[in-house]
Write a protein that holds these residues in place. Structure first.
Motif, mmCIF file in Angstrom:
data_model
loop_
_atom_site.group_PDB
_atom_site.id
_atom_site.type_symbol
_atom_site.label_atom_id
_atom_site.label_comp_id
_atom_site.label_asym_id
_atom_site.label_seq_id
_atom_site.Cartn_x
_atom_site.Cartn_y
_atom_site.Cartn_z
ATOM 1 N N LEU A 21 0.828 -1.204 0.000
ATOM 2 C CA LEU A 21 0.000 0.000 0.000
ATOM 3 C C LEU A 21 0.865 1.257 0.000
ATOM 4 O O LEU A 21 0.581 2.227 -0.705
ATOM 5 C CB LEU A 21 -0.927 0.002 1.222
ATOM 6 N N LEU A 25 2.260 1.855 -3.458
ATOM 7 C CA LEU A 25 1.234 2.400 -4.346
ATOM 8 C C LEU A 25 0.980 3.868 -4.029
ATOM 9 O O LEU A 25 0.865 4.701 -4.931
ATOM 10 C CB LEU A 25 -0.070 1.608 -4.197
ATOM 11 N N PHE A 53 -6.933 8.508 -0.228
ATOM 12 C CA PHE A 53 -6.638 7.090 -0.001
ATOM 13 C C PHE A 53 -5.901 6.890 1.315
ATOM 14 O O PHE A 53 -6.205 5.977 2.073
ATOM 15 C CB PHE A 53 -5.787 6.534 -1.150
ATOM 16 N N ILE A 68 -7.341 4.575 4.260
ATOM 17 C CA ILE A 68 -6.621 3.368 4.663
ATOM 18 C C ILE A 68 -6.232 3.441 6.139
ATOM 19 O O ILE A 68 -6.180 2.435 6.833
ATOM 20 C CB ILE A 68 -5.374 3.151 3.778
ATOM 21 N N PRO A 108 -8.899 2.266 9.943
ATOM 22 C CA PRO A 108 -8.940 1.174 10.927
ATOM 23 C C PRO A 108 -8.055 1.417 12.140
ATOM 24 O O PRO A 108 -8.370 0.945 13.237
ATOM 25 C CB PRO A 108 -8.445 -0.031 10.120
ATOM 26 N N LEU A 142 -16.397 -5.368 17.184
ATOM 27 C CA LEU A 142 -16.780 -5.381 15.771
ATOM 28 C C LEU A 142 -16.459 -6.719 15.114
ATOM 29 O O LEU A 142 -17.285 -7.294 14.397
ATOM 30 C CB LEU A 142 -16.049 -4.228 15.068
ATOM 31 N N LEU A 184 -18.426 -9.755 13.127
ATOM 32 C CA LEU A 184 -18.111 -10.201 11.763
ATOM 33 C C LEU A 184 -17.832 -11.704 11.715
ATOM 34 O O LEU A 184 -18.105 -12.362 10.712
ATOM 35 C CB LEU A 184 -16.896 -9.432 11.229
ATOM 36 N N TRP A 233 -5.810 -6.294 10.650
ATOM 37 C CA TRP A 233 -6.646 -5.226 10.106
ATOM 38 C C TRP A 233 -6.272 -3.884 10.716
ATOM 39 O O TRP A 233 -6.213 -2.862 10.046
ATOM 40 C CB TRP A 233 -8.121 -5.544 10.391
ATOM 41 N N LEU A 281 -5.357 -0.322 -5.486
ATOM 42 C CA LEU A 281 -5.513 0.547 -4.318
ATOM 43 C C LEU A 281 -6.989 0.687 -3.943
ATOM 44 O O LEU A 281 -7.350 0.642 -2.761
ATOM 45 C CB LEU A 281 -4.917 1.920 -4.645
ATOM 46 N N VAL A 282 -7.843 0.840 -4.944
ATOM 47 C CA VAL A 282 -9.279 0.976 -4.673
ATOM 48 C C VAL A 282 -9.812 -0.292 -4.021
ATOM 49 O O VAL A 282 -10.520 -0.242 -3.006
ATOM 50 C CB VAL A 282 -10.056 1.283 -5.979
ATOM 51 N N ALA A 298 -8.122 -2.598 -2.330
ATOM 52 C CA ALA A 298 -7.561 -2.761 -0.994
ATOM 53 C C ALA A 298 -8.238 -1.829 0.008
ATOM 54 O O ALA A 298 -8.596 -2.239 1.120
ATOM 55 C CB ALA A 298 -6.053 -2.494 -1.028
ATOM 56 N N THR A 299 -8.428 -0.583 -0.407
ATOM 57 C CA THR A 299 -9.067 0.383 0.490
ATOM 58 C C THR A 299 -10.487 -0.062 0.819
ATOM 59 O O THR A 299 -10.906 -0.036 1.979
ATOM 60 C CB THR A 299 -9.091 1.774 -0.168
ATOM 61 N N LEU A 346 -10.471 -2.909 3.319
ATOM 62 C CA LEU A 346 -10.153 -2.472 4.681
ATOM 63 C C LEU A 346 -11.334 -1.742 5.320
ATOM 64 O O LEU A 346 -11.490 -1.749 6.538
ATOM 65 C CB LEU A 346 -8.930 -1.540 4.663
ATOM 66 N N LEU A 347 -12.149 -1.104 4.478
ATOM 67 C CA LEU A 347 -13.233 -0.296 5.042
ATOM 68 C C LEU A 347 -14.529 -1.077 5.231
ATOM 69 O O LEU A 347 -15.451 -0.583 5.889
ATOM 70 C CB LEU A 347 -13.489 0.932 4.155
ATOM 71 N N ILE A 348 -14.616 -2.301 4.661
ATOM 72 C CA ILE A 348 -15.857 -3.075 4.799
ATOM 73 C C ILE A 348 -16.298 -3.221 6.268
ATOM 74 O O ILE A 348 -17.457 -2.966 6.577
ATOM 75 C CB ILE A 348 -15.730 -4.461 4.124
ATOM 76 N N PRO A 349 -15.382 -3.609 7.180
ATOM 77 C CA PRO A 349 -15.836 -3.761 8.571
ATOM 78 C C PRO A 349 -16.466 -2.484 9.137
ATOM 79 O O PRO A 349 -17.486 -2.561 9.830
ATOM 80 C CB PRO A 349 -14.553 -4.122 9.323
ATOM 81 N N ILE A 350 -15.884 -1.338 8.820
ATOM 82 C CA ILE A 350 -16.420 -0.083 9.357
ATOM 83 C C ILE A 350 -17.778 0.207 8.716
ATOM 84 O O ILE A 350 -18.732 0.590 9.394
ATOM 85 C CB ILE A 350 -15.431 1.072 9.112
#
Lengths: 308, 293
Positions: A110, A113, A124, A128, A131, A142, A146, A184, B34-35, B37-38, B41-45
Motif C-alpha cells: 500500500l 502504491l 486514499f 486506509i 482502521p 466489531l 463479523l 486489520w 488501491l481501490v 484494498a481500500t 479495509l473499510l468493509i468492517p467499518i
C-alpha cells in the motif's frame, strides 16, 4: 589532535572539570532542571515498577496473602514446566508471526502504491488509516460480530465456495480470527511508517536510475529495498512489540479460549495475576515477555544494521 | 549510448511511446489495486454503521443487505441513552484532557532541557528515558497496580491520570524538534537579558508549536483509546471511561447487534472526528516515532 588542541587552548586558568560541568558557562544544571518533572514521573511509574516486577518475580507474592517470601528463581523454573505457559509461548509465536507477516507485506504494498503519482492520494491515505483510528476496544466487538457463525465473514467464504467456519469457538478458527482482526488494525500503522521511509528516499536517485535505463523491478531492488532497510527495522520492532503486548482482542473476543487456544503470553500474565492472584508467578512470566521483546529488538538491530 | 542515439531514433521513439503506455496502464492497475484494498479495509467499518441502523431481526438477512431498506435512526439516541454516554464522555474528557495538558508541558520542558543543554550524564539519561518507550504496560501492570493501590488511587481520577502521564514519547518528539532549532536564536535572547525560563517561554515554546501539537494529538489519542489501565484499576462506574462503558455494554448485550454496533460507532466518533481535523499530526505521530504508548 586532541592533545595538541589542549596544548594551544588559551584558557589555562579554567575552573576544574567538575566545576565546569556543573556550574560552567553552559549552565548545565538547567538541563536537569527542565527534565526533572518527567524524570520524577518516569522514576515513580516506570523504573520503580520495573525493579519491583523483578523483585516480585522472585517471591511467592499473592494478592490474597499479605506476607511474601523470597523464593529465588523458583517461579522461573516452574514456568519452564508449566504446560499452560509453554502453550502460551507457542500461541504467541503463531499469533505474532501470522499477524505481522501480512501486515508488513500489505502495508509495504500500500505504501509503494501511495508513493506513486496517483489521483486522490491524500484521500486514499486517510481512508486506509481509518482502521487504526477505531478505538482498540471497538475492534474486538466489531470483529466478534463479523466472525459470528452467520456473520459477514462466513457469508463471504460461502460466496467463494467454502463451508462456514466456526471462528471463535473452535480451536483451529480462533487464532486465525484474532490474527485477521489484529492485522486489520496493524496494517495501516505499518503502511504509514513505510510511507515516511519511502518519502525520505531522494527522488533524484530514481530519476538517475531511470536515465540509466534501470527497469522498475531493478529500481525497486537496488534503490528502494536497500534504502528502506532502517524502516524495516522500525516496522518490525513496532509490529512485534504491539502484537506481543496486546491482550485486549483475545480477552474480549475469545477470553483466551477455546481450551486456552488463544491465551497469548500477555493474556497469561493478566489471567495469572489479576484472576488467579499469583502476582509473583505472573511477574516472572511478564519478565520473560520483556526479555523476548528486548532480545528480538537486539537481534533485529544486528540483522538490519546498515553496512556503512 | 549517446553515440548511437541518432541512428536508433525511430526505435527509441517507439520505446518511449511504449514506455508511456506502459506507465499509464501500470498506474491504472495500481489505482485499481488501491481501490480494491481500500474498500476491503473499510468493509468492517461500513458494516458496523450499516448494522447499527437495522432492527435485530434483519441483521443476518440474506442476501446481504449492504444498506438497510428502512434505516432505524432511533438506534443511535437509544444506544446513547442505554449506555448513558454523557457520563462516560465527561470522565474520558477529564482524564484525557488532564493527561494531555500535563504530558505536553512536562515533555516540552524535558525535550528542551535534553536538546539545548549539556550536562554530565545526559547521554545516559537520554538512553534511560527512551528505554521506557520499549517497556509495555503489560510487563509492569502488576507492580504498577500495587503501587497505585498503595497510593490509594484505585477508582480515582488520580489513578487514571498520573501514571499515564509518565510517558516519554513526547520527550522524544520535542527533543528532536528542539535539536533542529538554531542555538543562535536562544543565544540572542539570552544576550538581550532573558533568563533561561524566559527564553524557554518566549522563544522555544512559540517556535515549537508544530511539535507540541503532534505530541498533544498523539497523547490525546492514546489516552482516550486506553482500555487496559482503566480496566485494571476502575471497578466503580462513577469513574469509568468510554472504553470501559463499551466493554461492559458488550458483555451485557452480547447478541443485540444493532445496539452493539451503534454503541461502537458512537464510541469511535470522537477519535474519528479528531483524526479528520488533525490527520497530519496523527500520521506524523505514528510515522516519526514508530513507537506508541
Amino acid at each position: 589532535m586532541s592533545s595538541s588542541s589542549s596544548a594551544v587552548t588559551p584558557f589555562h586558568d579554567e575552573p576544574s572539570r567538575f566545576r565546569r560541568r556543573w556550574f560552567g558557562p553552559t549552565q548545565s544544571f538547567w538541563g536537569v532542571l527542565f527534565a526533572l518533572p518527567m524524570l520524577g514521573l518516569l522514576a515513580m511509574f516506570k523504573f520503580w515498577p520495573m525493579a519491583y516486577a523483578g523483585w516480585l518475580s522472585m517471591t511467592d507474592a499473592n494478592l490474597t496473602q499479605p506476607s511474601r517470601h523470597f523464593v529465588g528463581i523458583d517461579n522461573y523454573t516452574r514456568l519452564m514446566h508449566d504446560t499452560a505457559f509453554i502453550g502460551s509461548l507457542e500461541t504467541t509465536a503463531y499469533y505474532v508471526g501470522a499477524t505481522i507477516a501480512p501486515s508488513m507485506v500489505i502495508g509495504l504494498g500500500l505504501a509503494l502504491l501511495l508513493n506513486q503519482k496517483i489521483p486522490a492520494r491524500g484521500l486514499f491515505r486517510v481512508l486506509i488509516f481509518l482502521p487504526a483510528v477505531i478505538p482498540i476496544i471497538v475492534v474486538p466487538v466489531l470483529w466478534q460480530f463479523l466472525f459470528n457463525p452467520y456473520g459477514l465473514v462466513n457469508e463471504g467464504i460461502k460466496k467463494l465456495g467454502f463451508g462456514p467456519v466456526n471462528w471463535l469457538l473452535s480451536q483451529h478458527g480462533a487464532v486465525p480470527a484474532l490474527v485477521i482482526a489484529t492485522a486489520w488494525r496493524l496494517t495501516p500503522l505499518c503502511m504509514v511508517i513505510y510511507l515516511a521511509g519511502l518519502q525520505s528516499i531522494p527522488a533524484d536517485l530514481y530519476a538517475a536510475a531511470k536515465v540509466d535505463g534501470a527497469s522498475m523491478v531493478r529500481r525497486f531492488g537496488t534503490i528502494t529495498l536497500p534504502l528502506l532497510k532502517p524502516t524495516f527495522l522500525v516496522v518490525i520492532v513496532f509490529a512485534v512489540t504491539l502484537t506481543v503486548q496486546n491482550f485486549v482482542l483475545a480477552l474480549v473476543m475469545t477470553g483466551g479460549g477455546p481450551a486456552r487456544a488463544t491465551t497469548t503470553l500477555s493474556l497469561f500474565v493478566y489471567q495469572t495475576g489479576f484472576i488467579g492472584f499469583r502476582l509473583g508467578y505472573a511477574c516472572a512470566a511478564a519478565i520473560v515477555m520483556l526479555s523476548i521483546i528486548v532480545l528480538f529488538t537486539l537481534v533485529n538491530l544486528r540483522a538490519f544494521r546498515t553496512e556503512e | 549510448m549517446s553515440v548511437n542515439s541518432s541512428a536508433a531514433a525511430p526505435h527509441r521513439e517507439w520505446l518511449t511511446r511504449w514506455g508511456r503506455v506502459r506507465g499509464v496502464s501500470g498506474r491504472l492497475v495500481g489505482l485499481f489495486v488501491l481501490v480494491i484494498a481500500t474498500a476491503t479495509l473499510l468493509i468492517p467499518i461500513f458494516w458496523m454503521v450499516s448494522t447499527s441502523l437495522k432492527t435485530p431481526f434483519h441483521v443476518f438477512d440474506l442476501p446481504i443487505q449492504w444498506l438497510p431498506s428502512h434505516p432505524v435512526w432511533s438506534n443511535y439516541p437509544d444506544a446513547y441513552k442505554m449506555v448513558n454516554f454523557t457520563h462516560y464522555f465527561i470522565n474520558s474528557a477529564i482524564v484525557t484532557g488532564s493527561v494531555t495538558v500535563l504530558n505536553v508541558v512536562i515533555s516540552t520542558l524535558a525535550g528542551y532541557g535534553l536538546a539545548k543543554y549539556r550536562f554530565f550524564g545526559r547521554q545516559v539519561l537520554l538512553v534511560l528515558i527512551l528505554a521506557t518507550l520499549m517497556l509495555p504496560l503489560e510487563v509492569i501492570m502488576i507492580p504498577l497496580y500495587l503501587t497505585v493501590q498503595k497510593l490509594g488511587w484505585l477508582n480515582t481520577y488520580e489513578g487514571l491520570i498520573v501514571p499515564v502521564t509518565a510517558n516519554a514519547i513526547g520527550v522524544l518528539i520535542m527533543r528532536q524538534y528542539f535539536l533542529s532549532l538554531p542555538d543562535d536564536l536562544l543565544a540572542a535572547a539570552r544576550v538581550d537579558g532573558a533568563g533561561h525560563i524566559r527564553t524557554f517561554f518566549r522563544i522555544a515554546v512559540p517556535l515549537g508549536w508544530p511539535a507540541i501539537l503532534t505530541v498533544a494529538v498523539l497523547v490525546f489519542q492514546a489516552t482516550w483509546d486506553d482500555f487496559v489501565w482503566p480496566f485494571l484499576i476502575i471497578s466503580d462506574t462513577s469513574k469509568a471511561t468510554v472504553p470501559l462503558a463499551v466493554q461492559s455494554f458488550e458483555s451485557a448485550e452480547t447478541s443485540n447487534f444493532p445496539m452493539l454496533m451503534a454503541v461502537s460507532a458512537i464510541a469511535a466518533m470522537p477519535l474519528t472526528i479528531l483524526f479528520f481535523v488533525f490527520q497530519r499530526q496523527f500520521i506524523r505521530g505514528v510515522a516519526t516515532t514508530g513507537i506508541r504508548q
